[in-house]
Design a protein around this motif. Structure first.
Motif, PDB file in Angstrom:
ATOM      1  N   ILE A 140      33.134  48.223  47.670  1.00  0.00           N
ATOM      2  CA  ILE A 140      33.386  47.490  48.916  1.00  0.00           C
ATOM      3  C   ILE A 140      34.874  47.480  49.245  1.00  0.00           C
ATOM      4  O   ILE A 140      35.284  47.718  50.391  1.00  0.00           O
ATOM      5  N   LEU A 141      35.702  47.195  48.248  1.00  0.00           N
ATOM      6  CA  LEU A 141      37.149  47.154  48.476  1.00  0.00           C
ATOM      7  C   LEU A 141      37.652  48.509  48.960  1.00  0.00           C
ATOM      8  O   LEU A 141      38.518  48.585  49.842  1.00  0.00           O
ATOM      9  N   THR A 142      37.117  49.588  48.382  1.00  0.00           N
ATOM     10  CA  THR A 142      37.526  50.933  48.801  1.00  0.00           C
ATOM     11  C   THR A 142      37.107  51.206  50.237  1.00  0.00           C
ATOM     12  O   THR A 142      37.906  51.683  51.059  1.00  0.00           O
ATOM     13  N   LYS A 143      35.863  50.896  50.572  1.00  0.00           N
ATOM     14  CA  LYS A 143      35.365  51.151  51.923  1.00  0.00           C
ATOM     15  C   LYS A 143      36.105  50.339  52.979  1.00  0.00           C
ATOM     16  O   LYS A 143      36.357  50.823  54.089  1.00  0.00           O
ATOM     17  N   LEU A 144      36.447  49.099  52.647  1.00  0.00           N
ATOM     18  CA  LEU A 144      37.094  48.218  53.614  1.00  0.00           C
ATOM     19  C   LEU A 144      38.611  48.340  53.591  1.00  0.00           C
ATOM     20  O   LEU A 144      39.295  47.705  54.386  1.00  0.00           O
ATOM     21  N   ASP A 145      39.129  49.149  52.662  1.00  0.00           N
ATOM     22  CA  ASP A 145      40.572  49.312  52.499  1.00  0.00           C
ATOM     23  C   ASP A 145      41.240  47.960  52.242  1.00  0.00           C
ATOM     24  O   ASP A 145      42.261  47.623  52.824  1.00  0.00           O
ATOM     25  N   CYS A 146      40.618  47.177  51.349  1.00  0.00           N
ATOM     26  CA  CYS A 146      41.159  45.874  50.961  1.00  0.00           C
ATOM     27  C   CYS A 146      41.774  45.983  49.567  1.00  0.00           C
ATOM     28  O   CYS A 146      41.249  46.688  48.706  1.00  0.00           O
ATOM     29  N   GLU A 147      42.863  45.271  49.346  1.00  0.00           N
ATOM     30  CA  GLU A 147      43.534  45.310  48.057  1.00  0.00           C
ATOM     31  C   GLU A 147      42.862  44.418  47.029  1.00  0.00           C
ATOM     32  O   GLU A 147      43.009  44.640  45.827  1.00  0.00           O
ATOM     33  N   ASN A 148      42.146  43.400  47.473  1.00  0.00           N
ATOM     34  CA  ASN A 148      41.552  42.446  46.542  1.00  0.00           C
ATOM     35  C   ASN A 148      40.378  41.746  47.203  1.00  0.00           C
ATOM     36  O   ASN A 148      40.127  41.898  48.404  1.00  0.00           O
ATOM     37  N   ARG A 149      39.666  40.966  46.404  1.00  0.00           N
ATOM     38  CA  ARG A 149      38.441  40.330  46.873  1.00  0.00           C
ATOM     39  C   ARG A 149      38.699  39.213  47.880  1.00  0.00           C
ATOM     40  O   ARG A 149      37.818  38.897  48.689  1.00  0.00           O
ATOM     41  N   VAL A 150      39.885  38.616  47.860  1.00  0.00           N
ATOM     42  CA  VAL A 150      40.181  37.576  48.845  1.00  0.00           C
ATOM     43  C   VAL A 150      40.259  38.180  50.246  1.00  0.00           C
ATOM     44  O   VAL A 150      39.723  37.636  51.210  1.00  0.00           O
ATOM     45  N   GLN A 151      40.925  39.330  50.373  1.00  0.00           N
ATOM     46  CA  GLN A 151      40.989  39.992  51.671  1.00  0.00           C
ATOM     47  C   GLN A 151      39.590  40.364  52.151  1.00  0.00           C
ATOM     48  O   GLN A 151      39.270  40.214  53.333  1.00  0.00           O
ATOM     49  N   ALA A 152      38.750  40.835  51.238  1.00  0.00           N
ATOM     50  CA  ALA A 152      37.376  41.176  51.603  1.00  0.00           C
ATOM     51  C   ALA A 152      36.607  39.932  52.028  1.00  0.00           C
ATOM     52  O   ALA A 152      35.825  39.970  52.991  1.00  0.00           O
ATOM     53  N   ALA A 153      36.827  38.821  51.327  1.00  0.00           N
ATOM     54  CA  ALA A 153      36.148  37.569  51.677  1.00  0.00           C
ATOM     55  C   ALA A 153      36.551  37.098  53.063  1.00  0.00           C
ATOM     56  O   ALA A 153      35.727  36.593  53.830  1.00  0.00           O
ATOM     57  N   LEU A 154      37.822  37.264  53.402  1.00  0.00           N
ATOM     58  CA  LEU A 154      38.285  36.871  54.731  1.00  0.00           C
ATOM     59  C   LEU A 154      37.629  37.721  55.814  1.00  0.00           C
ATOM     60  O   LEU A 154      37.248  37.211  56.871  1.00  0.00           O
ATOM     61  N   LEU A 155      37.486  39.013  55.549  1.00  0.00           N
ATOM     62  CA  LEU A 155      36.794  39.884  56.506  1.00  0.00           C
ATOM     63  C   LEU A 155      35.351  39.419  56.701  1.00  0.00           C
ATOM     64  O   LEU A 155      34.830  39.402  57.818  1.00  0.00           O
ATOM     65  N   ALA A 156      34.708  39.054  55.589  1.00  0.00           N
ATOM     66  CA  ALA A 156      33.326  38.576  55.671  1.00  0.00           C
ATOM     67  C   ALA A 156      33.235  37.332  56.537  1.00  0.00           C
ATOM     68  O   ALA A 156      32.325  37.192  57.371  1.00  0.00           O
ATOM     69  N   ARG A 157      34.186  36.426  56.350  1.00  0.00           N
ATOM     70  CA  ARG A 157      34.187  35.198  57.140  1.00  0.00           C
ATOM     71  C   ARG A 157      34.465  35.484  58.609  1.00  0.00           C
ATOM     72  O   ARG A 157      33.837  34.921  59.503  1.00  0.00           O
ATOM     73  N   ASP A 158      35.441  36.368  58.877  1.00  0.00           N
ATOM     74  CA  ASP A 158      35.774  36.709  60.258  1.00  0.00           C
ATOM     75  C   ASP A 158      34.586  37.361  60.966  1.00  0.00           C
ATOM     76  O   ASP A 158      34.373  37.156  62.154  1.00  0.00           O
ATOM     77  N   ALA A 159      33.833  38.172  60.207  1.00  0.00           N
ATOM     78  CA  ALA A 159      32.693  38.875  60.790  1.00  0.00           C
ATOM     79  C   ALA A 159      31.461  37.981  60.919  1.00  0.00           C
ATOM     80  O   ALA A 159      30.456  38.379  61.504  1.00  0.00           O
ATOM     81  N   GLY A 160      31.537  36.785  60.351  1.00  0.00           N
ATOM     82  CA  GLY A 160      30.395  35.885  60.402  1.00  0.00           C
ATOM     83  C   GLY A 160      29.283  36.280  59.454  1.00  0.00           C
ATOM     84  O   GLY A 160      28.119  35.902  59.651  1.00  0.00           O
ATOM     85  N   LEU A 161      29.650  37.025  58.400  1.00  0.00           N
ATOM     86  CA  LEU A 161      28.654  37.480  57.432  1.00  0.00           C
ATOM     87  C   LEU A 161      28.232  36.325  56.544  1.00  0.00           C
ATOM     88  O   LEU A 161      29.057  35.634  55.968  1.00  0.00           O
TER      89      LEU A 161
END
Length: 220
Positions: free
Chosen positions: A194-215
């Protein structure tokens, strides 16, 4: 033994952290520092695996010390320990290569687990800290930001989206695995993908994307 440096300007806090960490038979607090500059100098001359840095310290704050340690002692893994969860502090800590961000009200076992994870080369945010940080950082997403987040998540598989939703809730790999009936190792593999696909450095950045997307997770 995992060799730890504890940096905090309050002697009682340092003593409490030392007591918690040395209760584990694989952790040894080998040095203490009362400010960021002392922490950097100590790390240069002492064999240290993990440094715990408070953010607010005199002479040099913990975030500046984190950046300095990246140059002076790049092999030392740094955990930021603080009572604060503001966006700028968290992003600076993660941007400078911090191995984790914990709140001072984290449970003792979480502190021990974070040190072990950092020493093993893994980034660590306790579930409680992750929820606090995500809630602090993720102000109501603007329409444009939400659309961008949803665009980035569009390339995920259904299973990857499920795992990401649980990251957004602040679950650890083990807890996410239990929720999804997966092994912890399998969840870890999904998180890496997931981090690779989303180009995120860590899980916090990925979590923020999830929240922004309403996932949201749909599993109880």
């Amino acid at each position: 033994m995992i060799r730890v440096l504890v940096a905090d300007d309050e002697p009682l806090i340092r003593a409490g952290i030392r007591m918690i960490l040395t209760s584990a038979d694989d952790i040894d607090v080998v040095a203490e520092a009362a400010d960021g500059r002392e922490a950097v100098e100590t790390a240069r001359g002492t064999a240290v695996d993990v440094a715990l840095l408070d953010i607010q310290m005199p002479v040099m704050d913990g975030l500046t010390a984190l950046a300095e340690l990246g140059r002076a002692a790049p092999d030392v893994r740094v955990l930021i320990l603080t009572t604060f969860g503001e966006r700028e502090n968290v992003l600076r800590a993660l941007g400078h290569g911090g191995a984790g961000f914990l709140l001072k009200d984290s449970a003792p076992h979480e502190l021990i687990h974070a040190v072990r994870a950092a020493a093993a080369g893994n980034a660590y945010l306790s579930p409680a800290a992750t929820r606090h940080v995500v809630d602090t950082l993720a102000s109501p997403a603007a329409t444009a930001r939400g659309e961008e987040a949803r665009r980035r998540l569009a390339g995920l598989t259904a299973r990857e989206s499920e795992v990401l939703a649980l990251l957004g809730e602040g679950l650890s790999n083990a807890d996410a695995g239990a929720r999804l009936h997966m092994s912890e190792a399998t969840v870890k593999t999904y998180v890496s993908r997931i981090l690779t696909k989303l180009d995120c450095e860590n899980r916090v950045q990925a979590a923020l994307l999830a929240r922004d997307a309403g996932l949201e997770s749909h599993r109880g």
